[in-house]
Design a protein around this motif. Sequence first.
Motif, short mmCIF file in Angstrom:
data_model
loop_
_atom_site.label_atom_id
_atom_site.label_comp_id
_atom_site.label_asym_id
_atom_site.label_seq_id
_atom_site.Cartn_x
_atom_site.Cartn_y
_atom_site.Cartn_z
N TYR A 167 -1.97 2.82 9.89
CA TYR A 167 -0.84 2.20 10.57
C TYR A 167 0.05 3.22 11.30
O TYR A 167 1.10 2.85 11.83
N GLU A 330 6.15 5.21 4.89
CA GLU A 330 6.11 3.80 4.52
C GLU A 330 4.76 3.17 4.90
O GLU A 330 4.21 2.36 4.16
N ASN A 331 4.22 3.57 6.04
CA ASN A 331 2.93 3.04 6.46
C ASN A 331 1.79 3.55 5.59
O ASN A 331 0.85 2.81 5.27
N LYS A 334 1.96 1.58 2.43
CA LYS A 334 1.46 0.21 2.65
C LYS A 334 -0.06 0.17 2.52
O LYS A 334 -0.62 -0.74 1.89
N LYS A 335 -0.75 1.15 3.09
CA LYS A 335 -2.21 1.17 3.03
C LYS A 335 -2.70 1.44 1.61
O LYS A 335 -3.67 0.83 1.15
N ASN A 337 -1.21 0.57 -1.06
CA ASN A 337 -1.00 -0.71 -1.74
C ASN A 337 -2.14 -1.68 -1.44
O ASN A 337 -2.65 -2.36 -2.33
N GLU A 338 -2.53 -1.77 -0.18
CA GLU A 338 -3.59 -2.70 0.24
C GLU A 338 -4.94 -2.34 -0.38
O GLU A 338 -5.72 -3.23 -0.73
N SER A 346 10.05 0.92 -3.33
CA SER A 346 11.15 1.17 -2.42
C SER A 346 12.31 1.80 -3.18
O SER A 346 12.58 1.46 -4.34
#
Length: 389
Positions: A167, A330-331, A334-335, A337-338, A346
Amino acid sequence: MKILISVCGEGFGHTTRCVAIGDELSKEHDVKFIAYGKSMDFIRRYNYDVFETYPEIKLSGNNGKFDIKKSIFNNKYNPAKAIKREMEIIRKYNPDLIISDCKYSTVVASRFLRVPYYIITNQNCTRTHNKEKIIVYPVMKLLNVINKSAEKVIIPDLPMPYTICEYNLTELNNLSFIGPLIRYNLNNNSSNNDDDSNGGNIGNYDNNNSSNNNRNNNSYNNYPHVKEDYILSVIGGFEYRFRILKLLNEVSKEKNIKVKMVCGSYEVAKKLNKIKSPNVEVIPLTTNMEELIKNCSFIVCHGGHSTLMEAISFGKPVITIPDLDHPEQENNAKKINELKCGIALSHKTLEHDLSNAVDEISNNNIYFKNAKKLSKICRNCNGRDNIKK
């Protein structure tokens, strides 16, 4: 061939992967570095010749919040001064090739002097909905003009769909995904045996192993999926992240679990030693990170790309706590987490969520299983081998 490697010294992520590049290329070529500050000191520990330069930016923040405006627009750090110094270095060393890891002043100097260059990066289009995009987007657009002029833009990450920095990227014709560039040679590592006995695909959530019904554990004896006896914290030495270390210290005391904290700073280590619980070991700096990672259960980090690459290369799950308003971290989180090889938290809800995340990873085998699967992919996509090619 003479190769000059230039390193952005903000954090150790750029530095460690450039050490990996130097380790491989110096087997066949003459390699020297451009660096500054702690990054320069770190590289010299590996007995490389390092030309000292100036920073072009300086990471700034407060209480967990990253300040991109202060980081980029700071009168103390002048890119023009860095470009001038690096042109002098290039003329003196006269390299055949320059590799720049996010040190764009060196790229500009290389272009002026018509020396071929490669660019190493894990971000060229950081997607964000935050107000920071009014600064991030124009800066990235400018950097991509420079990126397109490089021989190659090397992405030290796994190919899609397992790219941790997915991302933070946009497609360019000269992008090349080469796999993780970590300090350690995985081919010499016997600790990374893959255990696929539980089967499953990356990203599948195992509800049967969820820790939702088991929140009262008070030691590692009650954590069925913990492989080793300590959590490794590599939050880094920036003062504005100190709150994370304090909270992790409290979790260690509350749950009677061991935590080893690598601070990257003697100042931060000194503050921690005044408040640390008996289960916490404070490590200001280390040259033994490989053993610390290999022998830990899982890692707590801020979401920097190189740290995440080291974690997945060794098959370790992670809890990521990206700096507030830091879109790149943050990106990455996110990955992670996915892919279900870790949990992204956070700062805003950290007091409540950190303790629960420790329980969740410790009790749920899916994170360990997916991290191991990623480590197998890392072995098959070896950045050290591919950088030589």
